[in-house]
Design an enzyme around this catalytic site. Structure first.
Site, PDB file in Angstrom:
ATOM      1  CB  THR A 221       4.249 -16.830  15.292  1.00 55.62           C
ATOM      2  OG1 THR A 221       5.494 -17.182  15.883  1.00 55.62           O
ATOM      3  CG2 THR A 221       4.084 -15.321  15.320  1.00 55.62           C
ATOM      4  NE  ARG A 249      15.346 -15.926  17.470  1.00 56.62           N
ATOM      5  CZ  ARG A 249      14.124 -15.947  16.957  1.00 56.62           C
ATOM      6  NH1 ARG A 249      13.069 -15.895  17.741  1.00 56.62           N
ATOM      7  NH2 ARG A 249      13.938 -16.012  15.655  1.00 56.62           N
ATOM      8  N   GLY A 251      13.361 -12.425  18.304  1.00 60.26           N
ATOM      9  CA  GLY A 251      13.051 -12.584  16.882  1.00 60.26           C
ATOM     10  C   GLY A 251      12.489 -11.311  16.279  1.00 60.26           C
ATOM     11  CG  ASP A 252      10.040 -11.850  12.843  1.00 60.96           C
ATOM     12  OD1 ASP A 252      10.174 -12.845  13.585  1.00 60.96           O
ATOM     13  OD2 ASP A 252       9.111 -11.750  12.023  1.00 60.96           O
ATOM     14  CB  THR A 272       4.350 -16.019  11.060  1.00 63.37           C
ATOM     15  OG1 THR A 272       4.792 -17.211  11.712  1.00 63.37           O
ATOM     16  CG2 THR A 272       3.501 -16.399   9.867  1.00 63.37           C
ATOM     17  N   GLY A 273       7.522 -16.593  10.485  1.00 58.99           N
ATOM     18  CA  GLY A 273       8.560 -17.342   9.773  1.00 58.99           C
ATOM     19  C   GLY A 273       9.849 -17.199  10.570  1.00 58.99           C
ATOM     20  N   GLY A 275      12.575 -15.603  12.104  1.00 56.09           N
ATOM     21  CA  GLY A 275      12.719 -14.185  12.439  1.00 56.09           C
ATOM     22  C   GLY A 275      13.999 -13.527  12.007  1.00 56.09           C
TER      23      GLY A 275
HETATM   24  N1  ASP Z   1       8.949 -15.092  13.612  1.00 58.69           N
HETATM   25  C1  ASP Z   1       9.020 -15.824  14.863  1.00 58.69           C
HETATM   26  C2  ASP Z   1      10.401 -15.680  15.439  1.00 58.69           C
HETATM   27  O1  ASP Z   1      11.357 -15.763  14.697  1.00 58.69           O
HETATM   28  C3  ASP Z   1       8.696 -17.263  14.736  1.00 58.69           C
HETATM   29  C4  ASP Z   1       7.478 -17.567  13.932  1.00 58.69           C
HETATM   30  O2  ASP Z   1       6.917 -16.732  13.282  1.00 58.69           O
HETATM   31  O3  ASP Z   1       7.065 -18.731  13.958  1.00 58.69           O
HETATM   32  O4  ASP Z   1      10.533 -15.549  16.616  1.00 58.69           O
END
Ligand code: ASP
Length: 328
Positions: A221, A249, A251-252, A272-273, A275
């Site tokens: 991301t 789905r 995400g965040d 990032t992580g 979500g």
């Molecule tokens: N945060 C992103 C999500 O959950 C994924 C990512 O940051 O790698 O969609």
């Protein structure tokens, strides 16, 4: 009366002097302020969460990553140096990463369970706290551009799916055929995860899902945060989400307050992580709120969220927070 006049004129002169002095002090303060504002600008970027082990990274791939990251950060920096806005800077920086197949955003977006690519992005500016976001789009070449358009040219904050794409074509944002997002590596990642799903199914007969945080599902991301010479902060995030995601789905990354947040009074954040955890912990806004309401520094607020709040929900957090004084 004469005495009074003399005294009065002395007062006038004194007050004029005082005004002059005050004016000088103000002028000096504003020159210093302008000088310090001129020097006080910056940009930071991220290319996603996760650990890429050295053995999975060839020298040439490492060079390729570094080249894009450097090009992206330099582009944003030059915009700021030439008096451009923090919004322009983060947009240009993010677009370079979106155009590269190396990152999980734009061109290199990961695949959904249904072999498609669904992209999310968001942006926020710290002076007006305007924000824009899009989710689940499949034909937008540069999702960050569309998120900005939603912010600047619509009465809404978030648009999704086909409606967002219709808005994009009305506003002259570049649309591409969904096949543009096909990359061999991402497709292989999806197959690997699907295979491991099958293994788990064979194994216990009931587990149909591999946790989206496992394996290589959450690399790449992209995000950036910047402070411009006018003292304005901005942040933006763009992603393909998580490999093998189902049921549209989201995400965040497109959620203001979770994936992205900016407030001139506090900080600008791109996350990032995994979500789902970031949405539940409202991480980006939480950092800002801790600074605003509790008076914590950026470092203290970030530590609170990254080291305590998110782990208490069961995940590790990766954030990119920037304030007018510090990058944490
Ligand atoms: N945060 C992103 C999500 O959950 C994924 C990512 O940051 O790698 O969609």
């Amino acid at each position: 009366m004469k005495n009074f006049l003399i005294f009065f004129s002395f007062l006038l002169i004194f007050s004029a002097c005082e005004q002059k002095n005050e004016q000088k002090i103000n002028e000096r303060a504003s020159i210093n302020n302008q000088k310090s504002k001129k020097n006080n600008f910056g940009i930071i970027l991220h290319g996603g969460a996760g650990t890429i082990l050295k053995e999975h990274m060839s020298d040439s791939l490492e060079v390729a990553y570094k080249e894009i990251l450097e090009k992206a950060i330099r582009t944003g920096y030059e915009i700021l140096e030439n008096n451009g806005s923090s919004l322009e800077a983060i947009a240009a920086t993010i677009k370079i990463m979106e155009d590269s197949p190396l990152f999980n955003a734009g061109k290199g977006a990961v695949f959904t369970h249904h072999d498609t690519n669904e992209l999310d992005a968001s942006v926020m500016v710290g002076n007006t706290q305007d924000a824009g976001a899009i989710s689940g789009v499949t034909r937008i070449k540069n999702p960050i551009d569309l998120a900005i358009k939603v912010m600047t040219d619509s009465p809404h904050v978030m648009l999704s799916g086909e409606g967002a794409e219709q808005f994009a074509s009305e506003k002259g944002i570049e649309l591409v055929d969904p096949s543009y997002f096909f990359t061999e590596n991402r497709f292989k990642s999806l197959q690997r995860i699907k295979d491991s799903e099958k293994t788990e199914l064979d194994h216990d007969g009931k587990t149909a899902l591999v946790s989206p945080g496992q394996n290589d599902s959450k690399f790449g991301t992209v995000g950036a945060a910047a402070l411009d010479k006018h003292g304005n902060l901005a942040a933006g995030t763009s992603t393909g989400g998580m490999t093998n995601k189902k049921w549209n789905r989201i995400g965040d990354a497109p959620i203001i307050g979770a994936g992205t947040y900016a407030n001139n009074a506090t900080c600008a954040v791109s996350s990032t992580g995994w979500g789902e955890f970031f949405i539940r912990a409202v991480v980006a806004h939480d950092i800002s709120a801790l600074m605003e309401y509790k008076g914590l520094t950026l470092k203290e607020a970030s530590e609170e969220v990254i080291q305590k709040k998110v782990p208490s929900l069961g995940e590790t957090a990766v954030l990119l927070p920037l304030t007018k004084r510090a990058i944490w």
